[in-house]
Enzyme design. Structure first.
Site, PDB file in Angstrom:
ATOM      1  N   LYS A 188      42.455  32.264  50.670  1.00 13.76           N
ATOM      2  CA  LYS A 188      42.573  33.077  49.267  1.00 13.76           C
ATOM      3  C   LYS A 188      42.212  31.710  48.106  1.00 13.76           C
ATOM      4  CE  LYS A 188      46.402  35.074  46.499  1.00 13.76           C
ATOM      5  NZ  LYS A 188      47.634  35.492  46.696  1.00 13.76           N
ATOM      6  N   SER A 211      48.837  40.032  45.698  1.00 13.71           N
ATOM      7  CA  SER A 211      47.724  39.732  45.092  1.00 13.71           C
ATOM      8  C   SER A 211      46.487  39.015  46.140  1.00 13.71           C
ATOM      9  CB  SER A 211      47.811  38.766  44.157  1.00 13.71           C
ATOM     10  OG  SER A 211      48.501  37.501  44.802  1.00 13.71           O
ATOM     11  N   SER A 245      52.836  39.204  48.325  1.00 16.30           N
ATOM     12  CA  SER A 245      51.372  39.160  48.028  1.00 16.30           C
ATOM     13  C   SER A 245      50.450  39.093  49.527  1.00 16.30           C
ATOM     14  CB  SER A 245      50.982  38.188  47.191  1.00 16.30           C
ATOM     15  OG  SER A 245      51.536  38.460  45.828  1.00 16.30           O
TER      16      SER A 245
END
Length: 548
Positions: A76, A209, A233
Site C-alpha cells: 500500500k 482503505s 482497512s
C-alpha cells in the site's frame, strides 16, 4: 499461472518448474492489462526485474534460498520505500521519495520477495471504499464478471476455479452458495441476480482503505500484499474482493515507516489468497523492531498450521451485538451456516455479549480524528511534501499548502479532531472516548477469560456495493457503516482475520471474520485455515488474460 497460491508457487520455483523471472514478467503484464482497474499508483518494473534475477541466482544454489524467494508482493502506498515514491494517494506527498524502507518492506526484501509496486488507496488511508485517491478510485476485479474491462468476453466459467462439491460434504450448508449453477450467468437480466449498475460506467467498489492491495491479490497481479489496518482497512476490502485479510495483534508487526493515521490503532495488514499464505508472510515479518517502541520484545514463535487440526474442545463465541442494523439477509444466513458448520464438527458455539460494542464506532471516530489532527500537523509545506506558491505570510503558506495538499475528507477529520481536543471539549470527547475504549477492551478480555477461544462475526454488511450506490452518502457516514464489524478489534488491539466464505446470489464474495486473543495468532489462523478448507470458496481466476 498467477492463480497459484503463494505456497504452491514456492514449491514450483524450488523444484525448477517455475522461474521467478517468468512469474515477475507475467505479473507485470497482468498489471498492465488491468490498468483500468487503477490498482497501482506506482509500478516498480525495473526494480522488480532486478529482484527477480537475484531470486533466480539463489534458487540455482549460488546463495541460500529465502522464505519468500521470487514471490511478487505489493505494498500500500503509505509504506515508505527507499528511492520509490510514497504518496499516500495525496497531492501533499505526490512527489515524496523516502530515503529509507519501512521495516515491513525491508523484512520482505530480506526474505527474497519481488516488490511489483505501490498500490492505490484512500488518501492518507481515510475512507472505506478506496475511492478518495488523487489518482482516482480502485475498481473491484469482480466487476469483470459483469463489465467488459478487458475488451474480451468474460464468463464466470473462466473467472472462477472449478471445484467439485460433494453433496454429502460437511460444509454443504455453506458450499451451496458456491455451486456454479447458483451463480447468475453473465448478462442475466434479473436485477436480483446481479449488481444493479446505473450505466456502463458504473462498477463495484473494492472497500478500503487498502483497496488497491486487496484488488492486486484478487486479480493475480501479486501473490501477497500489505495494507494498513486502523479500523478494518485490510479486512473490509479483503471481504469485498474475495481474499484473506489478516490484522495481527497490535505490537506484533512493526509500524516503522508506515505513515501514521492513528498511531494507537494502526497495524500492518496482510492480504493473500489463502490463510496458509498469510501465515507464511507473517512468519517472515513478525517480531520486535528497535525502531518501533510499540512492538513486543518477546520472541515470535512461527505459526505452523496443522492439516489435522480438530475443532473438538474449541469454544466459538457469537457476539449478539454484531447483529447490526443494515446487515443483509445473505450475510446473516452465511454467518448462521458457518456457526452451524463449526458446531457440527465438534466446536462449542454459544452466544456471547460485548456490551460496549454499540458505542465503539462513535468512540473510534472521535479518537481517530484526534490522532489524525496531531499526525497531519507535520504537513505544513516547510520540511517536506507539497508547498504552495504563497509568500505573503507564514500563516498564509500553511493554509494554502494544506488546502491544496489535502482533500475534503482529510481536512474534515483534521477540523473535527482539533475541535474534540479544544480545552473545553477535551474531557467531554477525547477523554470519555478513551475510557469507553478501555471498557471495549475489557469486554474482549472478559469473554476470552471465560473460555471463549475465538469469535465469529460478519466482516461487512453486504457483498461489494456499486460505486453509484456507495457515493450517495459522504465518506464519514460510509466509514461508520462499513467499519461497524471491524473497528472493535482495533480498539481492543486483538488479532482478526477475514476469510472468504461464500458467493452471494449476485455472484460476489462474502467474507466472515474470526477474532482471537492477543498474541494467539497460532490458534486464530488454525481455526481460519480449517474453515477455509471446509468451505471451498471459488476465488476469482483471471488467467485467461495471459492469452489475450
Amino acid at each position: 499461472m498467477a492463480s497459484l497460491t503463494l505456497k504452491e508457487t514456492l514449491v514450483r520455483m524450488r523444484d525448477g518448474r517455475l522461474s521467478p523471472k517468468e512469474l515477475c514478467e507475467r505479473c507485470l503484464r497482468r498489471s498492465q492489462s488491468l490498468s483500468e482497474l487503477n490498482i497501482f499508483i506506482t509500478l516498480t518494473e525495473e526494480t522488480a526485474r532486478s529482484q527477480a534475477a537475484k531470486a533466480v541466482n539463489r534458487l540455482k544454489g549460488e546463495n541460500p534460498v529465502l522464505n519468500l524467494d521470487g514471490i511478487p508482493v505489493a505494498f500500500k502506498d503509505n509504506f515508505c520505500t527507499a528511492g520509490t515514491r510514497t504518496t499516500c494517494a495525496s497531492n501533499m506527498l505526490r512527489n515524496f521519495v523516502p530515503p529509507y524502507n519501512a521495516t515491513m518492506v525491508q523484512k520482505v526484501l530480506d526474505s527474497g520477495a519481488v516488490i511489483v509496486g505501490k498500490t492505490n488507496m484512500d488518501e492518507f488511508a481515510m475512507g472505506s471504499g478506496s475511492i478518495d485517491s488523487v489518482v482516482g478510485p480502485v475498481k473491484n476485479p469482480w466487476t469483470l464478471l459483469f463489465r467488459n474491462f478487458s475488451k474480451k468476453p468474460v464468463s464466470h466459467d473462466v473467472c472462477c476455479r472449478q471445484k467439485t462439491v460433494k453433496k454429502d460434504s460437511i460444509a454443504h450448508g455453506i458450499r451451496k452458495h458456491n455451486i456454479h449453477t447458483d451463480v447468475p450467468e453473465l448478462g442475466k437480466s434479473e436485477a436480483s441476480s446481479s449488481p444493479t449498475f446505473v450505466d456502463n460506467s458504473d462498477w463495484l467498489v473494492t472497500g478500503g482503505s487498502s483497496g488497491g492491495s486487496a484488488a492486486a491479490v484478487a486479480s493475480g497481479t501479486v501473490l501477497a500484499a500489505f495494507g494498513s489496518d486502523t479500523g478494518g482497512s485490510t479486512r473490509n476490502p479483503a471481504s469485498y474482493c474475495g481474499v484473506v485479510g489478516f490484522k495481527p495483534t497490535y505490537g506484533l508487526l512493526s509500524r516503522h515507516g508506515l505513515i501514521p493515521l492513528v498511531n494507537s490503532m494502526d497495524v500492518p495488514g496482510i492480504l493473500t489468497k489463502t490463510v496458509s499464505d498469510a501465515a507464511l508472510v507473517l512468519n517472515s515479518v513478525a517480531g520486535h523492531d528497535w525502531r518501533d517502541s510499540t512492538t513486543v520484545t518477546d520472541s515470535f514463535k512461527p505459526v505452523v498450521l496443522d492439516k489435522n487440526f480438530s475443532l473438538h474442545g474449541l469454544h466459538v463465541g457469537i457476539p449478539k451485538e454484531y447483529h447490526a442494523p443494515g446487515t443483509s439477509p445473505v450475510v446473516l444466513d452465511v454467518w448462521r451456516q458457518a456457526a452451524d458448520l463449526l458446531e457440527r464438527e465438534g466446536a462449542k458455539v454459544s452466544q456471547v455479549s460485548l456490551p460496549h460494542t454499540q458505542h465503539s464506532i462513535m468512540c473510534y471516530h472521535v479518537l481517530c480524528c484526534c490522532e489524525v489532527a496531531s499526525n497531519m500537523a507535520r504537513y505544513d509545506g516547510i520540511e517536506f511534501g507539497h508547498r504552495a506558491n504563497q509568500e505573503s505570510s507564514t500563516e498564509g503558506l500553511f493554509a494554502a499548502t494544506r488546502h491544496e495538499g489535502f482533500n475534503d475528507v482529510v481536512r474534515g477529520r483534521i477540523l473535527a479532531g482539533n475541535f474534540f481536543l479544544l480545552r473545553r471539549n477535551y474531557e467531554r470527547y477525547f477523554l470519555k472516548a478513551q475510557k469507553v475504549r478501555r471498557l471495549i477492551y475489557n469486554d474482549f478480555q472478559q469473554i476470552f477469560s471465560e473460555g471463549v477461544d475465538v469469535l465469529l462475526t460478519p466482516t461487512t454488511l453486504s457483498d461489494a456495493p456499486t460505486y453509484s450506490w456507495f457515493t450517495q452518502q459522504d465518506s464519514r457516514l460510509r466509514s461508520e457503516q462499513q467499519d461497524v464489524f471491524t473497528q472493535p478489534a482495533n480498539m481492543a488491539g486483538v488479532p482478526a482475520i477475514t476469510v472468504p466464505a461464500a458467493l452471494s446470489p449476485r455472484g460476489l464474495p462474502i467474507g466472515l471474520q474470526f477474532i482471537g486473543q492477543n498474541f494467539q495468532e497460532q490458534k486464530l489462523l488454525s481455526v481460519a485455515h480449517w474453515f477455509e478448507k471446509n468451505t471451498d470458496f471459488l476465488p476469482l481466476n483471471l488467467d485467461f488474460l495471459d492469452n489475450a
